[in-house]
Design an enzyme around this catalytic site. Structure first.
Site, mmCIF file in Angstrom:
data_model
loop_
_atom_site.group_PDB
_atom_site.id
_atom_site.type_symbol
_atom_site.label_atom_id
_atom_site.label_comp_id
_atom_site.label_asym_id
_atom_site.label_seq_id
_atom_site.Cartn_x
_atom_site.Cartn_y
_atom_site.Cartn_z
ATOM 1 N N HIS A 100 21.647 11.413 -23.449
ATOM 2 C CA HIS A 100 21.308 9.998 -23.292
ATOM 3 C C HIS A 100 19.847 10.006 -22.828
ATOM 4 O O HIS A 100 19.203 11.053 -22.926
ATOM 5 C CB HIS A 100 22.255 9.313 -22.289
ATOM 6 C CG HIS A 100 22.157 9.841 -20.902
ATOM 7 N ND1 HIS A 100 22.714 11.051 -20.521
ATOM 8 C CD2 HIS A 100 21.540 9.356 -19.798
ATOM 9 C CE1 HIS A 100 22.448 11.259 -19.248
ATOM 10 N NE2 HIS A 100 21.739 10.256 -18.784
ATOM 11 N N GLU A 115 14.581 7.037 -12.045
ATOM 12 C CA GLU A 115 15.372 7.295 -13.253
ATOM 13 C C GLU A 115 15.813 5.957 -13.843
ATOM 14 O O GLU A 115 15.820 5.764 -15.058
ATOM 15 C CB GLU A 115 16.577 8.153 -12.911
ATOM 16 C CG GLU A 115 17.245 8.761 -14.126
ATOM 17 C CD GLU A 115 18.279 9.803 -13.734
ATOM 18 O OE1 GLU A 115 17.969 10.998 -13.813
ATOM 19 O OE2 GLU A 115 19.399 9.426 -13.348
ATOM 20 N N HIS A 161 18.004 13.465 -21.916
ATOM 21 C CA HIS A 161 18.502 14.597 -21.131
ATOM 22 C C HIS A 161 20.026 14.549 -21.066
ATOM 23 O O HIS A 161 20.657 13.597 -21.549
ATOM 24 C CB HIS A 161 17.881 14.621 -19.716
ATOM 25 C CG HIS A 161 18.513 13.718 -18.709
ATOM 26 N ND1 HIS A 161 18.582 14.037 -17.370
ATOM 27 C CD2 HIS A 161 19.115 12.503 -18.838
ATOM 28 C CE1 HIS A 161 19.175 13.063 -16.715
ATOM 29 N NE2 HIS A 161 19.514 12.127 -17.569
ATOM 30 N N ASP A 203 7.015 13.315 -22.320
ATOM 31 C CA ASP A 203 7.204 12.017 -22.968
ATOM 32 C C ASP A 203 7.722 12.179 -24.399
ATOM 33 O O ASP A 203 7.172 12.944 -25.193
ATOM 34 C CB ASP A 203 5.866 11.254 -22.992
ATOM 35 C CG ASP A 203 6.045 9.839 -23.488
ATOM 36 O OD1 ASP A 203 7.081 9.213 -23.189
ATOM 37 O OD2 ASP A 203 5.147 9.346 -24.190
ATOM 38 N N HIS A 204 8.778 11.400 -24.713
ATOM 39 C CA HIS A 204 9.409 11.458 -26.031
ATOM 40 C C HIS A 204 9.922 12.872 -26.340
ATOM 41 O O HIS A 204 9.910 13.317 -27.493
ATOM 42 C CB HIS A 204 8.471 10.946 -27.128
ATOM 43 C CG HIS A 204 8.409 9.432 -27.132
ATOM 44 N ND1 HIS A 204 7.749 8.734 -26.157
ATOM 45 C CD2 HIS A 204 8.956 8.494 -27.961
ATOM 46 C CE1 HIS A 204 7.869 7.436 -26.400
ATOM 47 N NE2 HIS A 204 8.600 7.258 -27.477
ATOM 48 N N CYS A 208 27.039 11.269 -17.698
ATOM 49 C CA CYS A 208 25.728 11.937 -17.764
ATOM 50 C C CYS A 208 25.833 13.321 -18.422
ATOM 51 O O CYS A 208 24.815 13.944 -18.723
ATOM 52 C CB CYS A 208 25.124 12.099 -16.363
ATOM 53 S SG CYS A 208 24.836 10.523 -15.544
ATOM 54 N N HIS A 262 16.238 7.956 -20.610
ATOM 55 C CA HIS A 262 15.702 7.045 -19.600
ATOM 56 C C HIS A 262 14.219 6.777 -19.840
ATOM 57 O O HIS A 262 13.516 7.597 -20.423
ATOM 58 C CB HIS A 262 15.849 7.654 -18.192
ATOM 59 C CG HIS A 262 17.259 7.847 -17.745
ATOM 60 N ND1 HIS A 262 18.093 6.803 -17.457
ATOM 61 C CD2 HIS A 262 17.997 8.974 -17.540
ATOM 62 C CE1 HIS A 262 19.284 7.279 -17.083
ATOM 63 N NE2 HIS A 262 19.247 8.588 -17.136
#
Lengths: 139, 139, 139, 139, 139, 139
Positions: A44, A129, A19, A84-85, A38, A46
């Site tokens: 980047h 996060e 994100h 996810d992913h 950010c 998480h």
């Protein structure tokens, strides 16, 4: 025995996503000033840890508030399979016009789940996060 | 007392980054078949946990193998500042021609650190991509 | 079945202690420069997590390398009872002339345990001073 | 989307400190009886884990209840810089006349933070003294 | 870049099982004396955490020692499906004549996995019976 | 200073037990359909992590809501000694007629503790069956 109070059931799931934080109404300088690293245009990511809390009365026959296998399937279908992913900004509908802060991700997850659960159950979302930063919605 | 054996010192740091797995010599179909959802063209991400192990003899005057404050500064400067809140594929030099699997990231981190440490100290890298998947280099 | 390799057994214990890092051969300025805030004359403290590894062949009758209840009692008697809720510099014999760095504490614990264990078992100590800093002796 | 409920934001920090439990109005025997090994005159210590919870409405422009970087700076300045690697009884003003139990440390931290935060945000402190013992203020 | 050393890849899985420790060649009194509460005839149980380590050279094309998805499937098929939510003493073939201590469970898991992996990869098993007790095979 | 709000004190303990989920009013097919692998007639087991929360005002003389040593002893005596290394269905009185789901175990633990604590203290139980599944009573 007479179980007079409500019980909460928690289920933990996780998803790994990319994100960036960005407000399209601001120029680059303000975005950089407010969101710092950010705001990186290349994204980047998480390992998000998601904790779903469901509260209600225990069923006398099963001893369950909700079968966690069913709860896990609902979370998997409504959230994990979609997040996810993935790149949250690009690939998740709600974040096309909403900044994917932890607060907003928790809010979106709440709204994805609340209508899939029986009406007599209360829902709360906690989203990690990182190990040091996490949020809870509703508070 | 006579400290006859070597001691290992460990330091843990972390960085949050986006990446994707992709081999440019393969077509999309093979990349998708081998790397699955990790091949997502829009990237995904992780909270990488980095464990750096340094092994050597204890200094009699300090009682240290290495001052962990110094070790932490070396890791910060050589790795964290370059990897944290970055897109590994796009923004980290070594991954322009190297697939950023956990194995290769550990290998790159080892090579970034090994020459910054005194010659008489052995180095080993453990990198957690998730709580369930991690690697160690050299083995 | 024929269990041809050695097995390691691990036992985790913990103790909460105060300490300071200080070399009496140095003046205050050098102690402060080298040990920084760890040199505070009024002490600071940690929840030390101790991991004891014992390696040997499994006994065919018990299926144990060592009964962890016995191992735990040895650690309790030789280490925890002497270190827990103590000031390491003032109240633990070995640190009257030895700086209580994590490296040296692990070394002292090794020496307190090694002679209390059967000769055919290998011993290794891992000591966590914090979640981010830990040591292993022998390496 | 209309974010109708409040959200909580959590930030975790840590500090390593020495302390002892002692009531100056009691004699040694009573202090020893009530506080046991925590009464050790030479102090012991802990890795305290501090969880700060801040609750309020999300800002529509940032998607933040509070910028955790700002929250972390406030905690660092008001608490960590004053408590980390210190002897709480001797070096922290409030504990000169207040027993540094986990309950009282959480209370002191709450009071150090509450006035540094915007008035429309609620504050709650959770403090881990060990993995097994922790407190929350206000409850 | 030339990756000259071997790399280890770790995968964590878990299973929840019942067991008891018992040697059929001993009478009840000796079993009770040696195995204590672990000898309970009605069984007790654990959340076993299984860490599988596979060591070898990285493949230049994939950047993998082994695809962890494949490794996870092997563990799932050979171990988890057979051990999870089972009574180890009654329902797992190997423990009909072998005491299910952590040491022996790790040994059995090693033997279930070693032949399913490519010959050029080394295998090591770590098994957590509790947070405080765990074993590694081979050492 | 005037401590105007209540404080919560938490204590964590653990027990390792076998159980199965089963409703004697249902036939085998329905039990299997509802409880799945948790219905295994030979039992399975868990490392249960128990978190006990006690809420009240701090005592001005001790700085305690409750002495955690006393709280731990109460939990040990009323719960751990009766549940640890036991088969919950067979060996714990309350589960002879109550299905030992996490919800019901938390409810039973609450009722075992509530009368052993001072009347002015509130009690809440959190019980972790696994890292991913846990409950809280009362909610």
């Amino acid at each position: 025995m007479n179980n007079q109070f409500k019980t909460s059931v928690y289920r933990k799931e996780s998803f790994n996503a990319a994100h960036r934080l960005h407000n399209p109404n601001w120029d680059d300088k303000k975005n950089q000033m407010i969101f710092g690293k950010c705001n990186n245009a290349n994204f980047h990511g998480h390992n998000y840890e998601l904790e779903v809390r469901v509260t209600g009365f225990c069923d006398a026959e099963t001893g369950y508030v909700i079968d966690v296998k069913i709860l896990s399937d609902i979370i998997q279908h409504a959230v994990i399979n979609k997040f996810d992913h993935k790149n949250l900004n690009i690939e998740v509908e709600e974040f096309k016009n909403l900044n994917p802060t932890a607060e907003n991700i928790a809010f979106v997850i709440y709204n994805r789940l609340v209508n899939r659960l029986p009406n007599d159950l209360d829902l709360k979302i906690r989203l990690y996060e990182t190990r040091k930063n996490y949020v809870e919605y509703p508070a």
